[in-house]
Structures are given as C-alpha cells and as structure tokens.
Design an enzyme around this catalytic site. Structure first.
Site, mmCIF file in Angstrom:
data_model
loop_
_atom_site.group_PDB
_atom_site.id
_atom_site.type_symbol
_atom_site.label_atom_id
_atom_site.label_comp_id
_atom_site.label_asym_id
_atom_site.label_seq_id
_atom_site.Cartn_x
_atom_site.Cartn_y
_atom_site.Cartn_z
ATOM 1 N N GLU A 163 1.075 -0.657 0.156
ATOM 2 C CA GLU A 163 0.185 -0.124 -0.425
ATOM 3 C C GLU A 163 0.738 1.263 0.164
ATOM 4 O OE1 GLU A 163 -4.121 0.617 0.399
ATOM 5 O OE2 GLU A 163 -3.110 -0.916 -1.374
ATOM 6 N N THR A 171 -7.169 8.786 -4.951
ATOM 7 C CA THR A 171 -7.492 8.876 -2.887
ATOM 8 C C THR A 171 -6.235 10.229 -2.142
ATOM 9 O OG1 THR A 171 -6.887 6.545 -3.247
ATOM 10 C CG2 THR A 171 -5.705 7.751 -1.051
#
Length: 331
Positions: free
Chosen positions: A152, A205
């Site tokens: 991530e 994001t």
C-alpha cells in the site's frame, strides 16, 4: 518482516521444496474501508469485484510481470514499482529463495482503479497470498499482512491496513494499533449486505486525503468515538438498529462528499429505500448502503443508478454480503 539473519532458521523450519508449486491463480476481494465512521481503522471485504493474479515458477531468478489486463495501461510493468511484483520479491528475499528460481506474473483487474474499493490492496493481497501459496504456505496470514501494508505504501504513499487487512483476513477488521500492529477480527452479523455504487467520476485518493482537517473540534471527536464504539457493540450484539444509527460520520464525510457529485441525492435515495446507513467507501467516489437484506441492497443500487443515469453519470453497481473468506485459490 525478517532480516537476513532471521530468514535462515525460517527456511529450515518452514520451506519444504517438495511443496513448492509450478503455478497458482488467486482472487482477492474489494473492500469497503472506514465503514463510514471508522476512518483508517475499520473495513470489510466483499464478494465482488476483486482482482486475479496468476504466478508461475520459472528457472531464471527474478520477478517479472508478463501482462496486466483491465487497467487501461495505468499500472507499471516495472517489477520494482508494481505492488504485486515488489511484494512477491520481498517474500522470496526474506525466505532466502530469490536466487533459486524466478516468478512470472499475470494480473487481471476486475475492478476500477481509483474507485474507493481498495483496487491497489486487492492486487497486493492477491499477489502476496499467491506467492505464499506457491511456496507451500510457509507464512500465516498474520505474517503476510506487513508485506501487504508495504504494498500500500508503494501504491498510494500511505501504509494503511483498512483495505488490506479485510482483503487478506476476510470479514470485518479493526486496526487497533499500527505500532505494534494489532488487527482484530470483528463479528459479521448474519444478513448484513452492502449495496455499492461506483459513479464514474475521478476522486484521487491523495486529493481526498488532503481535504481532511488536521485538527477537529472536540465535540465532533466525541460524537465519532461514540459512533465507532456503538458500531462495534452493534456487531457483537447483532443489533442492526444500533449498527445503523452508529454508522454516521461527522468528520470525514462532510468534506469528502464535496468531491462526489450527487452525493446528497444518493444518500436520500438510499435512506428512503430502507438503508440502515449510507456513506463513502474509502476515499470515494464509491458509496455504500448497509442493509439487512440482499433485496433492499439491490433496490437501492438500482434506484441510485437510475438517478445517476438521468444526470448522465455512468456507474457500476455491486451487491454483496460480507466476504468472510478473503483471498482464495482459483485453480
């Protein structure tokens, strides 16, 4: 993760070369991070969509990506920059196997990038789960999780576990702490469904995170703490009324909703058609209605899609129970 000094004993104890496979194909699910009120600490896995990774053992050392489908050319083929290959290489290195053989990877994206449904985490988890399965499962899911968190970081710059933890573990997860890492599996009420709508609008994001205030009012924090505690209590008590009234976000949703066209209208439609709660999935633009039946979830997604069609906004819809399995081997 293990440094070179700790890797050798692990090989002696766990690696059985007779159990190493030639090929494995794995599916990992999408996720709904935050669960509306639990920013960065709560999430659950769904049945669909998700991503597939096929890994093949080859003689030449190194990890290579042969193909990526469904990404519109947006994901890197460079093995050092792609989360699937980078994490697979790290596992091989930590287990002392990187010089013995290589891995070739095929990635198929069945979910949109930047959807708010954990696109990068689904690929990462599928890859980490696949390399472990290929090696005969020497590592537990708990030991695989730090590799997924590192993936991530590569994908979006933040090593959060609210997507990768439920994608890997399945079910509903709470990240109590990152240092030390402490992941708690929460009960999944029978009959809990998610009606998910992904409007085709761009909400990166990083942009969504930048809107979040660094400081919040104490009165808002108190409300949010109460909602998170109420949600967890509702899960343990199988109390859908408590779950519904607890899944309210007074901190993140008010600022992120600005980036999602028709958010207020979609929420109104969902609540009018029987949703227990409604909010943003991850950083958006996907939205999620929590319901007590599959039929209600299907009705809500249909009605929201009809509304978005009138606004000339394309969308995808998904209806799913909570996926308690997590990743699975397909072949």
């Amino acid at each position: 993760m293990n440094d070179d000094r700790s890797a050798e004993p692990m090989i002696d104890q766990r690696i059985n070369r007779d159990n190493i496979l030639e090929q494995v194909r794995v599916f990992a699910p999408a996720t709904v991070a935050n669960m509306i009120c639990g920013f960065d600490v709560l999430g659950f896995a769904v049945d669909a969509p998700g991503d597939e990774v096929t890994m093949t053992k080859v003689d030449r050392p190194g990890v290579r990506i042969n193909s990526i489908e469904g990404d519109d050319g947006r994901l890197p083929l460079d093995p050092d920059q792609n989360t699937v290959s980078a994490c697979a290489m790290k596992v091989l290195e930590d287990l002392g196997l990187a010089d013995e053989f290589g891995i070739e990877i095929e990635l198929v994206k069945h979910m949109p990038i930047g959807s708010g449904l954990g696109s990068s985490s689904a690929s990462t988890v599928a890859g980490v789960y696949a390399i472990n399965a290929l090696l005969g499962n020497p590592l537990s899911k708990e030991e695989l999780l730090p590799y997924c968190i590192e993936g991530e970081k590569i994908a979006c710059g933040h090593g959060h576990a609210d997507n990768v933890a439920p994608a890997l573990m399945g079910g509903i997860t709470l990240i109590r702490s990152y240092d030390p890492l402490d992941i708690i599996a929460l009960p999944v009420p029978e009959g809990m469904y998610a009606g998910i709508v992904f409007p085709h609008v761009d909400v990166p994001t990083r942009d969504a995170r930048q809107l979040i205030k660094e400081r919040i009012a104490l009165k808002d924090a108190v409300v949010q703490w109460g909602n998170v505690a109420g949600l967890i209590a509702g899960l343990y008590r199988n109390d859908f009324s408590l779950i519904g009234r607890s899944m309210q976000d007074v901190i993140i949703e008010p600022v992120r909703a600005i980036l999602i066209p028709q958010f207020a209208e979609m929420k109104e439609i969902a609540m009018a058609n029987g949703a227990l709660s409604f909010g943003i999935s991850g950083s958006g633009p996907s939205v999620v209605a929590i319901t007590q039946s599959e039929e209600v979830a299907q009705t809500i997604t249909n009605e929201i899609k009809k509304h978005l069609d009138k606004q000339e906004i394309e969308s995808n819809t998904y209806v799913s129970s909570v996926n308690v399995e997590g990743p699975r081997i397909l072949n």
